[in-house]
Design a protein around this motif. Structure first.
Motif, PDB file in Angstrom:
ATOM      1  N   ALA A 124       0.819  -1.210   0.000  1.00  0.00           N
ATOM      2  CA  ALA A 124       0.000   0.000   0.000  1.00  0.00           C
ATOM      3  C   ALA A 124       0.857   1.265   0.000  1.00  0.00           C
ATOM      4  O   ALA A 124       0.509   2.258  -0.653  1.00  0.00           O
ATOM      5  N   ILE A 125       1.970   1.269   0.713  1.00  0.00           N
ATOM      6  CA  ILE A 125       2.805   2.478   0.788  1.00  0.00           C
ATOM      7  C   ILE A 125       3.904   2.489  -0.270  1.00  0.00           C
ATOM      8  O   ILE A 125       4.701   3.435  -0.326  1.00  0.00           O
ATOM      9  N   ALA A 126       3.967   1.449  -1.116  1.00  0.00           N
ATOM     10  CA  ALA A 126       5.024   1.359  -2.129  1.00  0.00           C
ATOM     11  C   ALA A 126       5.100   2.585  -3.036  1.00  0.00           C
ATOM     12  O   ALA A 126       6.210   3.038  -3.354  1.00  0.00           O
ATOM     13  N   PRO A 127       3.973   3.176  -3.495  1.00  0.00           N
ATOM     14  CA  PRO A 127       4.091   4.362  -4.370  1.00  0.00           C
ATOM     15  C   PRO A 127       4.840   5.526  -3.730  1.00  0.00           C
ATOM     16  O   PRO A 127       5.518   6.288  -4.426  1.00  0.00           O
ATOM     17  N   LEU A 128       4.715   5.673  -2.406  1.00  0.00           N
ATOM     18  CA  LEU A 128       5.414   6.765  -1.736  1.00  0.00           C
ATOM     19  C   LEU A 128       6.919   6.508  -1.643  1.00  0.00           C
ATOM     20  O   LEU A 128       7.708   7.452  -1.524  1.00  0.00           O
ATOM     21  N   LEU A 129       7.324   5.250  -1.683  1.00  0.00           N
ATOM     22  CA  LEU A 129       8.738   4.903  -1.547  1.00  0.00           C
ATOM     23  C   LEU A 129       9.519   5.081  -2.843  1.00  0.00           C
ATOM     24  O   LEU A 129      10.745   4.965  -2.844  1.00  0.00           O
ATOM     25  N   GLU A 130       8.810   5.333  -3.944  1.00  0.00           N
ATOM     26  CA  GLU A 130       9.505   5.493  -5.214  1.00  0.00           C
ATOM     27  C   GLU A 130      10.395   6.726  -5.223  1.00  0.00           C
ATOM     28  O   GLU A 130      11.432   6.743  -5.878  1.00  0.00           O
ATOM     29  N   PHE A 142      11.314  -3.140   7.624  1.00  0.00           N
ATOM     30  CA  PHE A 142      11.724  -3.758   6.366  1.00  0.00           C
ATOM     31  C   PHE A 142      12.843  -4.783   6.599  1.00  0.00           C
ATOM     32  O   PHE A 142      12.866  -5.840   5.974  1.00  0.00           O
ATOM     33  N   CYS A 143      13.786  -4.438   7.489  1.00  0.00           N
ATOM     34  CA  CYS A 143      14.865  -5.376   7.808  1.00  0.00           C
ATOM     35  C   CYS A 143      14.307  -6.672   8.384  1.00  0.00           C
ATOM     36  O   CYS A 143      14.739  -7.779   8.011  1.00  0.00           O
ATOM     37  N   LYS A 144      13.364  -6.531   9.279  1.00  0.00           N
ATOM     38  CA  LYS A 144      12.748  -7.710   9.894  1.00  0.00           C
ATOM     39  C   LYS A 144      12.049  -8.561   8.849  1.00  0.00           C
ATOM     40  O   LYS A 144      12.150  -9.792   8.859  1.00  0.00           O
ATOM     41  N   HIS A 145      11.370  -7.901   7.909  1.00  0.00           N
ATOM     42  CA  HIS A 145      10.669  -8.646   6.870  1.00  0.00           C
ATOM     43  C   HIS A 145      11.664  -9.384   5.964  1.00  0.00           C
ATOM     44  O   HIS A 145      11.412 -10.523   5.548  1.00  0.00           O
ATOM     45  N   CYS A 146      12.793  -8.747   5.646  1.00  0.00           N
ATOM     46  CA  CYS A 146      13.812  -9.405   4.816  1.00  0.00           C
ATOM     47  C   CYS A 146      14.392 -10.622   5.517  1.00  0.00           C
ATOM     48  O   CYS A 146      14.679 -11.640   4.874  1.00  0.00           O
ATOM     49  N   ARG A 147      14.579 -10.530   6.829  1.00  0.00           N
ATOM     50  CA  ARG A 147      15.134 -11.657   7.571  1.00  0.00           C
ATOM     51  C   ARG A 147      14.135 -12.811   7.679  1.00  0.00           C
ATOM     52  O   ARG A 147      14.510 -13.976   7.559  1.00  0.00           O
ATOM     53  N   GLU A 148      12.872 -12.477   7.947  1.00  0.00           N
ATOM     54  CA  GLU A 148      11.874 -13.511   8.187  1.00  0.00           C
ATOM     55  C   GLU A 148      11.261 -14.052   6.908  1.00  0.00           C
ATOM     56  O   GLU A 148      10.842 -15.216   6.871  1.00  0.00           O
ATOM     57  N   ARG A 149      11.164 -13.208   5.866  1.00  0.00           N
ATOM     58  CA  ARG A 149      10.529 -13.638   4.610  1.00  0.00           C
ATOM     59  C   ARG A 149      11.414 -13.273   3.418  1.00  0.00           C
ATOM     60  O   ARG A 149      11.043 -12.459   2.568  1.00  0.00           O
ATOM     61  N   PRO A 150      12.625 -13.846   3.339  1.00  0.00           N
ATOM     62  CA  PRO A 150      13.536 -13.455   2.257  1.00  0.00           C
ATOM     63  C   PRO A 150      13.028 -13.839   0.872  1.00  0.00           C
ATOM     64  O   PRO A 150      13.422 -13.238  -0.127  1.00  0.00           O
ATOM     65  N   ARG A 151      12.159 -14.848   0.781  1.00  0.00           N
ATOM     66  CA  ARG A 151      11.664 -15.295  -0.516  1.00  0.00           C
ATOM     67  C   ARG A 151      10.345 -14.647  -0.900  1.00  0.00           C
ATOM     68  O   ARG A 151       9.742 -15.022  -1.911  1.00  0.00           O
ATOM     69  N   SER A 152       9.859 -13.701  -0.095  1.00  0.00           N
ATOM     70  CA  SER A 152       8.610 -13.007  -0.400  1.00  0.00           C
ATOM     71  C   SER A 152       8.754 -12.174  -1.668  1.00  0.00           C
ATOM     72  O   SER A 152       9.798 -11.570  -1.926  1.00  0.00           O
ATOM     73  N   MET A 153       7.695 -12.121  -2.467  1.00  0.00           N
ATOM     74  CA  MET A 153       7.717 -11.320  -3.688  1.00  0.00           C
ATOM     75  C   MET A 153       7.812  -9.832  -3.379  1.00  0.00           C
ATOM     76  O   MET A 153       8.234  -9.038  -4.226  1.00  0.00           O
ATOM     77  N   VAL A 154       7.433  -9.448  -2.162  1.00  0.00           N
ATOM     78  CA  VAL A 154       7.558  -8.046  -1.764  1.00  0.00           C
ATOM     79  C   VAL A 154       9.012  -7.601  -1.805  1.00  0.00           C
ATOM     80  O   VAL A 154       9.331  -6.472  -2.193  1.00  0.00           O
ATOM     81  N   VAL A 155       9.917  -8.502  -1.431  1.00  0.00           N
ATOM     82  CA  VAL A 155      11.340  -8.167  -1.428  1.00  0.00           C
ATOM     83  C   VAL A 155      11.795  -7.790  -2.836  1.00  0.00           C
ATOM     84  O   VAL A 155      12.518  -6.807  -3.040  1.00  0.00           O
TER      85      VAL A 155
END
Length: 660
Positions: A124-130, A142-155
């Motif tokens: 949802a907030i991805a457009p603001l991060l551009e 974001f760091c926590k998400h990368c560690r816990e879900r490294p294979r997520s398509m969000v990454v």
């Protein structure tokens, strides 16, 4: 003219707040004032209205999102908030940062969200991060998400453009350390994918671009900063156990005050006191002691011998800032050291060392990479590939970084030399480094003297094994009279005569010495001028044809000689005047002349390609009384330095230079 409006006056009015604008505008007395007042009032009224509406909406969303009940509603409100920020007519960075800070606070206060809810909020907030860096708390999420879900398509889909923007535009990770940590975790997440390093390699390629030159100058420094910080973090607990430097956690929290904890034994090994050194040096028997530093991630075993060398150890009062090499190296009192990392730390280390290897493969990045790594060498065997790439690069700005950044501090050249803590190949890489340095501007007495003092044994061993570079080094030591001890000279001669290549080069040296004696024999002309268009070979042929022991004045003006002819010029014992006007004589030749022709009095360098790097070497030629640097790349600072260091200099020509 009465209806003309001043642009600067309009800008001044635009900077006013709505409350003060009407009163200030009434006081304006310029041509066309009525038109200006109407435009200014209309503009400020619109800005004030939009700003007020924005503040009201932000306040509303803060209230709504502070007490979430149904996350479907919360997600819908976040999307509406993002759309409102993207469509706002207000041009201000805070317009896009405010929603990100609201979401960041929401996530920090609600830690029981499911993974799917996390990903929905990130999308949802991805457009603001551009076009905006994520705030610190959001980076932690974001760091926590990368560690816990490294294979997520969000990454891949959301974080990739964010990290690309960080690497391209970030100016200082010191001000935003969590951006660096997020980038670090993102790269580790890429490495966890099925393709592993292939994905990381493609990401590095995308950051460099398809052309031979990367268009973004900040990408390389930022990548190197991320790599070094990640490598440091692998050894963090070990480093913190060896010295009083602040931990990474303390640095992130802004606490860098020195601790009062007592140094552990490894630190005392690194900085032994004079008493400890004297006690160890006087022990009659060698005793081996084992010191173990254990933690959840690191297991270190150090075997200490009693044969310490006091001359090579640091003093106990050394308070210089510790760095990676200081922490990972032990004093000469330690014979062996092994550091075993945990599986996760080992994977992290392997990933970022591999990235440094990838960076070294790009020709345009290699000079900057070499300069960035020069001040902080560390003995990691996997970096051998990177150093080999530096040693193979013919550019001086690259291979010169193999040497230490300052006197008294080890560089890559020292670490990978035989006897160095990183040498594991019997000196093959060391020979490559010496070869490239000798082929550049380092064929000087100073460089050869440092090798003779510190690495003569390894040089002789490699020459005994037939290494041609080391054979050449030993021959030059004899030719330039670097070795004073007669026994050492005889040992070098025996080493040279033990191999075919050494025997051949030593015979050539003997021939040169006989020619040199003939050349320096008294007799011959006192003045000599070579014809224009003469080359280095012509000069060498001429000087080998007779005696030139009386030659005092040599003119090579308007010839095609280069720095290569310096090897012949330094053999003229009586030379006092040298004219190199309009030749291709450069910095390397000047360095050689400055070490051998110390009695030179007149030197003409007009219209030669010399620069400050070579001209600074002239400061050792104390007999110079006339120096022509007309139309060279002389700078004002170098000129002032030469004037201060050459007391006999009377005539100087610096026309058409920066110093003119």
């Amino acid at each position: 003219m009465e209806n003309s409006v001043s642009y600067s006056a309009i800008e001044d009015v635009q900077l006013l707040s709505w409350e003060n604008a009407p009163k200030y505008c009434l006081q304006l007395t310029i041509p066309g004032g009525t038109v200006l007042l109407q435009a200014a009032n209309s503009y400020l009224r619109d800005q004030w209205f939009h700003s007020l509406q924005w503040k009201k909406k932000i306040y509303k969303y803060k209230k709504v999102l502070s007490n979430p009940s149904r996350w479907e509603v919360v997600l819908k409100e976040i999307r509406t908030l993002v759309d409102m920020a993207l469509t706002s007519p207000l041009q201000d960075d805070s317009i896009n940062q405010a929603p990100l800070e609201i979401v960041s606070k929401l996530l920090s206060e609600n830690t029981n969200l499911t993974t799917q809810e996390h990903e929905n909020i990130i999308v949802a907030i991805a457009p603001l991060l551009e076009n905006n860096h994520p705030p610190p708390d959001l980076c932690e999420f974001f760091c926590k998400h990368c560690r816990e879900r490294p294979r997520s398509m969000v990454v891949i889909e959301v974080f990739t453009p964010v990290v690309q923007r960080i690497l391209k535009h970030n100016m200082d990770f010191g001000k935003c350390p969590r951006l660096r940590l997020f980038t670090q975790e993102y790269i580790l997440a890429l490495n966890e994918l099925n393709a592993g390093m292939e994905v990381v390699k493609k990401f590095i390629q995308s950051m460099h671009g398809p052309t031979g030159h990367c268009p973004h100058p900040r990408v390389l420094p930022n990548l190197v900063a991320v790599c070094l910080a990640a490598i440091y973090s692998c050894y963090e607990e070990f480093i913190n156990s060896r010295d009083n430097s602040p931990s990474l956690k303390e640095i992130r929290n802004g606490c860098q005050q020195p601790c009062d904890r007592k140094p552990t034994l490894p630190l005392r090994l690194l900085h032994p006191s004079p008493d400890l050194v004297s006690q160890e040096a006087t022990l009659s028997e060698a005793r081996l002691k084992s010191v173990v530093v254990a933690s959840s991630e690191i297991h270190v075993e150090v075997e200490r011998t009693s044969t310490a060398k006091p001359a090579l150890t640091a003093s106990a009062g050394n308070d210089s800032e510790p760095n990676l090499i200081d922490c990972l190296m032990v004093s000469p009192a330690c014979s062996t050291m092994s550091i075993e990392l945990g599986p996760q730390a080992d994977r992290t280390l392997g990933c970022y060392v591999e990235i440094l290897k990838l960076l070294s493969d790009y020709d345009d990045w290699r000079p900057s990479l070499a300069s960035l790594l020069q001040p902080i060498p560390f003995p990691k065997e996997e970096l051998k590939y990177v150093i080999q790439r530096f040693a193979e690069d013919p550019r001086q700005e690259v291979h010169s970084c193999l040497l230490s950044v300052r006197a008294g501090k080890d560089g890559w050249f020292q670490l990978y030399s035989p006897g160095g803590v990183a040498c594991d190949d019997d000196g093959e890489l060391f020979a490559s480094m010496v070869h490239i340095l000798m082929g550049s501007c380092y064929k000087t007495k100073k460089f050869l003297l440092s090798l003779a003092e510190n690495k003569l044994g390894p040089c002789m061993l490699l020459a005994l094994r037939g290494n041609q570079t080391m054979v050449e080094i030993l021959c030059l030591m004899l030719e330039y009279n670097i070795i004073d001890n007669n026994d050492t000279q005889l040992q070098i001669i025996s080493t040279l005569e033990s191999t075919d290549v050494g025997k051949r080069m030593y015979e050539q040296l003997c021939d040169r010495q006989r020619e040199l004696k003939e050349l320096q024999r008294k007799g011959g002309p006192t003045r000599l001028t070579l014809p224009s268009k003469s080359t280095d070979a012509d000069l060498a042929r001429l000087l080998s044809s007779g005696s030139f022991g009386n030659l005092e004045n040599l003119s090579l003006a308007f010839t095609n000689v280069t720095s290569a002819c310096a090897e012949h010029l330094i053999k003229l014992p009586s030379l006092k005047q040298l004219n190199l006007w309009s030749t291709q004589f450069g910095d390397a030749g000047l360095r050689l002349l400055s070490e051998h022709l110390t009695m030179l009095q007149v030197l003409n360098l007009c219209e030669t390609p010399v620069t400050d790097a070579g001209l600074l070497a002239l400061s050792s030629m104390k007999s110079l009384c006339s120096l022509n640097m007309n139309s060279t790349k002389l700078s004002a600072d170098t000129y002032e330095d030469l004037k201060a260091k050459l007391p006999n200099l009377k005539e100087v020509d610096v026309r058409y230079t920066e110093a003119w």
